[in-house]
Design a protein around this motif. Structure first.
Motif, mmCIF file in Angstrom:
data_model
loop_
_atom_site.group_PDB
_atom_site.id
_atom_site.type_symbol
_atom_site.label_atom_id
_atom_site.label_comp_id
_atom_site.label_asym_id
_atom_site.label_seq_id
_atom_site.Cartn_x
_atom_site.Cartn_y
_atom_site.Cartn_z
ATOM 1 N N ARG B 31 1.791 2.325 7.179
ATOM 2 C CA ARG B 31 1.725 2.065 5.561
ATOM 3 C C ARG B 31 3.186 1.353 5.143
ATOM 4 N NH1 ARG B 31 -0.229 7.732 2.407
ATOM 5 N NH2 ARG B 31 -0.650 6.384 1.078
ATOM 6 N N TYR B 32 4.256 2.008 5.819
ATOM 7 C CA TYR B 32 5.636 1.411 5.701
ATOM 8 C C TYR B 32 5.304 -0.306 5.851
ATOM 9 C CZ TYR B 32 10.519 0.535 6.321
ATOM 10 O OH TYR B 32 11.776 0.337 6.352
ATOM 11 N N ASP B 33 4.673 -0.571 7.003
ATOM 12 C CA ASP B 33 4.808 -2.085 7.118
ATOM 13 C C ASP B 33 4.044 -2.676 6.474
ATOM 14 O OD1 ASP B 33 6.259 -1.706 9.461
ATOM 15 O OD2 ASP B 33 4.434 -1.482 11.034
ATOM 16 N N ALA B 34 2.865 -2.327 5.898
ATOM 17 C CA ALA B 34 1.820 -2.812 4.774
ATOM 18 C C ALA B 34 2.532 -3.074 3.558
ATOM 19 C CB ALA B 34 0.819 -2.022 4.350
ATOM 20 N N PHE B 35 3.744 -1.977 3.325
ATOM 21 C CA PHE B 35 4.472 -1.803 2.103
ATOM 22 C C PHE B 35 5.484 -3.185 2.240
ATOM 23 C CE2 PHE B 35 7.809 -0.976 -0.732
ATOM 24 C CZ PHE B 35 7.415 -0.392 -1.902
ATOM 25 N N VAL B 36 6.180 -3.337 3.244
ATOM 26 C CA VAL B 36 7.049 -4.269 3.597
ATOM 27 C C VAL B 36 6.485 -5.784 3.263
ATOM 28 C CG1 VAL B 36 8.683 -5.484 5.176
ATOM 29 C CG2 VAL B 36 8.784 -3.032 4.911
ATOM 30 N N GLU B 37 5.314 -5.930 3.904
ATOM 31 C CA GLU B 37 4.522 -7.084 3.943
ATOM 32 C C GLU B 37 4.112 -7.292 2.498
ATOM 33 O OE1 GLU B 37 0.461 -8.636 5.576
ATOM 34 O OE2 GLU B 37 1.310 -7.249 6.832
ATOM 35 N N HIS B 38 3.700 -6.559 1.654
ATOM 36 C CA HIS B 38 3.573 -6.514 0.212
ATOM 37 C C HIS B 38 4.705 -7.077 -0.701
ATOM 38 C CE1 HIS B 38 1.488 -5.524 -3.582
ATOM 39 N NE2 HIS B 38 2.585 -4.920 -4.150
ATOM 40 N N VAL B 39 5.735 -6.574 -0.520
ATOM 41 C CA VAL B 39 6.945 -6.891 -1.130
ATOM 42 C C VAL B 39 7.465 -8.157 -0.697
ATOM 43 C CG1 VAL B 39 9.801 -6.184 -1.250
ATOM 44 C CG2 VAL B 39 7.744 -4.292 -1.501
ATOM 45 N N HIS B 40 7.441 -8.572 0.469
ATOM 46 C CA HIS B 40 7.861 -9.885 1.136
ATOM 47 C C HIS B 40 7.041 -10.871 0.669
ATOM 48 C CE1 HIS B 40 11.019 -8.107 4.227
ATOM 49 N NE2 HIS B 40 11.157 -7.757 3.000
ATOM 50 N N ALA B 41 5.849 -10.693 0.420
ATOM 51 C CA ALA B 41 4.882 -11.652 0.034
ATOM 52 C C ALA B 41 5.157 -12.078 -1.573
ATOM 53 C CB ALA B 41 3.460 -11.097 0.033
ATOM 54 N N GLY B 42 6.248 -11.311 -2.074
ATOM 55 C CA GLY B 42 6.499 -11.555 -3.519
ATOM 56 C C GLY B 42 5.754 -10.777 -4.553
ATOM 57 N N ARG B 43 5.115 -9.626 -3.871
ATOM 58 C CA ARG B 43 4.243 -8.830 -5.025
ATOM 59 C C ARG B 43 4.954 -7.742 -5.508
ATOM 60 N NH1 ARG B 43 -1.638 -8.341 -2.243
ATOM 61 N NH2 ARG B 43 -2.314 -8.088 -4.375
ATOM 62 N N LYS B 44 4.464 -7.176 -6.592
ATOM 63 C CA LYS B 44 5.159 -6.103 -7.256
ATOM 64 C C LYS B 44 4.643 -4.551 -6.927
ATOM 65 C CE LYS B 44 7.047 -8.971 -10.349
ATOM 66 N NZ LYS B 44 8.326 -9.505 -9.791
ATOM 67 N N VAL B 45 5.605 -3.667 -6.931
ATOM 68 C CA VAL B 45 5.516 -2.315 -6.777
ATOM 69 C C VAL B 45 5.194 -1.703 -8.139
ATOM 70 C CG1 VAL B 45 6.415 -0.199 -5.859
ATOM 71 C CG2 VAL B 45 6.646 -2.627 -4.456
ATOM 72 N N GLU B 46 4.355 -0.830 -8.310
ATOM 73 C CA GLU B 46 4.236 -0.047 -9.528
ATOM 74 C C GLU B 46 4.686 1.521 -9.396
ATOM 75 O OE1 GLU B 46 4.059 -1.467 -12.363
ATOM 76 O OE2 GLU B 46 3.485 -3.612 -11.505
#
Lengths: 285, 331
Positions: B31-46
């Motif tokens: 999950r941590y890795d997926a989160f890092v990937e999400h953020v590094h792809a320039g996407r937002k966290v809510e």
């Protein structure tokens, strides 16, 4: 989408435009003098109240109320500005010079506004007393035969309606909020009550204004109306104005705007608000 | 103003729940890795997303300090609302300071969602446990300061804030869009105050120069010392987008010419643009002063905190009244 506060402010500021142009040729000298006195007293009231409101900026009990009191201050200052500008047009002066350039004993605001900010209950009590009085005064001007004033008053009344609603909520909340808020509110009302009718101090030349149809009713009549309304609202909240805690001297309109010497709180305020203006003679800021 | 939500469509709860880091079957590391990937792809966290503790704490600390700074930044300016010399200036300054209080309110709301109640944040600020920006630890001495703060302090801030519109934390990035819009109006107000004074009397011009001389040091310290991009966790998580030095260079590029254009002298003999290196050279800011000031030992740090403590205590009864269960008014 909903407008941002900044956008709303822009809209609100433009809702009180510069004074409609008018011709003073039709006004007799006594009427003109009395009108100048009326405008000056109203403008000074709003100007001074705006200062007490903005004293809460940054230190109000809650951030939401901090923002609200700043909006109140901006509204009052906006009203003061338009009234000073109308006065300047009437007398050939300059609005900033009238607002900032008088000696400390030259201001005509009512005694209700001579008290310092004090605590939140005091601010609520004073604002409520002032807003209810102002509503009565504005009501007597909305059909003024002096069209530019009637026009400006219509715009001011729209904003003042919200001020009154806001203050009414606070009055009721403090009155019914338990021992401490109620005691503080009653103490504040007791202190302010003797000055409750000071906004209706008789004006020099009032007869001329009444005869010309500029002012709808005599100040004495407006004072009575305000007294009846305020007393009824407070009685509804169990706050007795006679025989209860909130007594003291009965309110009076006599010398409501005349003092032998300026109040200490106003001297302090005057020193603050004229400080920069006085610092460099004739400078543009 | 464009609707911020139109620029950053917020996914529906159903779509959000399908984001890989929300998959309960994955291990924490996955999950941590997926989160890092999400953020590094320039996407937002809510706010209601799963997020690593380090991310949550990082955003909270960053936004809380920003909120504290907006709130403490009101104090140096509030006394000048009383002293504003014309009706127009008083209206403008009152509205500007109101904006800052409003920003504090918005930012505390953003921070609150991450798990720390507003009252606790205010208490930590009053107890000196959390910080606020260096520039709000200094005194204000003249109307010149009002102009310099609204023009240059807000300009230095907006350089950083514009970059924060790209923050990975969605609620923060959207809030920054609104804040930047308002700050840009403050800069126009500040510049107008300064231009008016610079076109005025000898004394007025002197007042502005004297204010600039005092504020230049804190302005150069404001974005912080140069840091190693690879070690900056706030950059890693995309909470912020630019390094301190990038922000300072950007500020200098835009504002040095504008300051000089008005006939003001910047109190740094070393300051110049090095064409070859493509960067501004300047005297090393006093980083000891910055450290001393932000840890609560600035010229006005304790006085301002004490002022706020006093008023917070005096109005405790009002908050207690509002937050208490409603009591019917006496009939």
């Amino acid at each position: 989408m909903t407008a941002t506060p900044a956008e709303r402010r822009v809209t609100r500021a433009s809702a009180v435009p510069d004074v409609p142009a008018f011709d003073t040729a039709g006004l007799d000298a006594p009427v003109r003098e009395a009108l100048a006195e009326l405008l000056l007293t109203m403008a000074d009231d709003e100007f001074v109240l705006g200062f007490w409101d903005s004293e809460w900026t940054g230190i109000a009990p809650m951030l939401e109320e901090d923002v609200a009191f700043s909006s109140l201050a901006q509204d009052e200052l906006g009203h003061a500005r338009v009234l000073y500008e109308m006065l300047a047009q009437l007398t050939g002066g300059d609005a900033d010079a009238i607002a900032f350039g008088r000696p400390v004993d030259g201001y005509r605001h009512c005694r209700l506004l001579d008290h310092p900010r004090t605590d939140w209950a005091f601010s609520v009590a004073r604002r409520w007393l002032y807003d209810t009085a102002d509503a009565v005064r504005l009501g007597a001007l909305r059909r003024s035969s002096f069209a530019p004033l009637a026009e400006v008053v219509a715009k001011i009344r729209r904003e003042e309606t919200y001020h009154l609603m806001h203050m009414d909520v606070w009055l009721r909340r403090l009155a019914g909020g338990g021992e401490e808020p109620r005691r503080r509110l009653e103490d504040a009302l007791a202190k302010l009550w003797p000055d409750a009718l000071s906004p209706f101090a008789p004006l020099a030349g009032e007869h001329a204004l009444l005869e010309a149809g500029i002012l709808g009713q005599p100040m004495a009549e407006l004072a009575e109306r305000h007294l009846a309304q305020a007393t009824a609202t407070l009685a509804g909240l169990g706050i007795a104005l006679a025989g209860g805690r909130v007594t003291g001297s009965p309110p009076s309109t006599v010398d409501g705007r005349d003092r032998a010497v300026p109040a200490e709180s106003f001297r302090w305020l005057w020193n603050e608000f004229t400080m920069v203006h006085r610092s460099e003679e004739g400078a543009t800021w | 103003m464009t609707d911020p939500l139109a620029l950053d469509p917020v996914l529906s709860p159903e779509e959000r729940s399908r984001l890989p880091y929300h998959d309960p079957d994955l291990s924490h590391e996955e999950r941590y890795d997926a989160f890092v990937e999400h953020v590094h792809a320039g996407r937002k966290v809510e706010a209601r997303d799963w997020m690593p503790d380090e991310y949550r704490n990082g955003v909270l600390r960053f936004v809380e300090m920003h909120a504290n700074s907006e709130l403490m930044g009101v104090l140096p300016e509030r006394e000048w609302i009383m002293r504003a010399p014309t009706l127009k200036r008083k209206l403008a300054l009152t509205a500007k300071v109101q904006d800052e209080v409003g920003h504090a309110q918005l930012l505390y709301r953003v921070a609150e969602d991450l798990g720390k109640p507003r009252e606790q944040m205010l208490q930590d600020l009053l107890d000196g446990k959390t910080k606020f920006h260096n520039v709000f630890h200094y005194p204000t001495r003249s109307w010149g300061d009002v102009g310099i703060i609204a023009w240059l302090v807000d300009a230095a801030a907006i350089v950083a804030q514009q970059a924060l519109r790209e923050s990975s934390y969605g609620p923060y990035s959207r809030t920054m869009k609104k804040i930047c819009w308002e700050e840009s109006v403050h800069i126009m107000h500040g510049r107008d105050v300064i231009v008016t004074m610079m076109s005025g009397t000898h004394t007025q011009r002197g007042m502005v120069q004297e204010a600039l001389d005092r504020w230049w040091g804190p302005l150069m310290q404001m974005h912080g010392p140069r840091s190693d991009r690879s070690k900056d966790r706030d950059l890693f998580w995309r909470i912020k987008a630019k390094t301190s030095e990038e922000l300072r260079q950007e500020f200098l590029s835009i504002y040095v010419p504008r300051i000089r254009e008005l006939g003001l002298e910047i109190p740094d003999p070393v300051l110049h643009y090095d064409e070859g290196a493509g960067r501004w050279e300047y005297s090393e800011p006093d980083w000891n002063e910055l450290r001393t000031v932000v840890t609560g030992h600035g010229p006005m740090s304790q006085e301002r905190l004490e002022f706020r403590r006093l008023h917070h205590a005096e109005s405790a009864w009002v908050r207690a009244t509002v937050l208490a269960a409603p009591v019917a008014a006496a009939a």
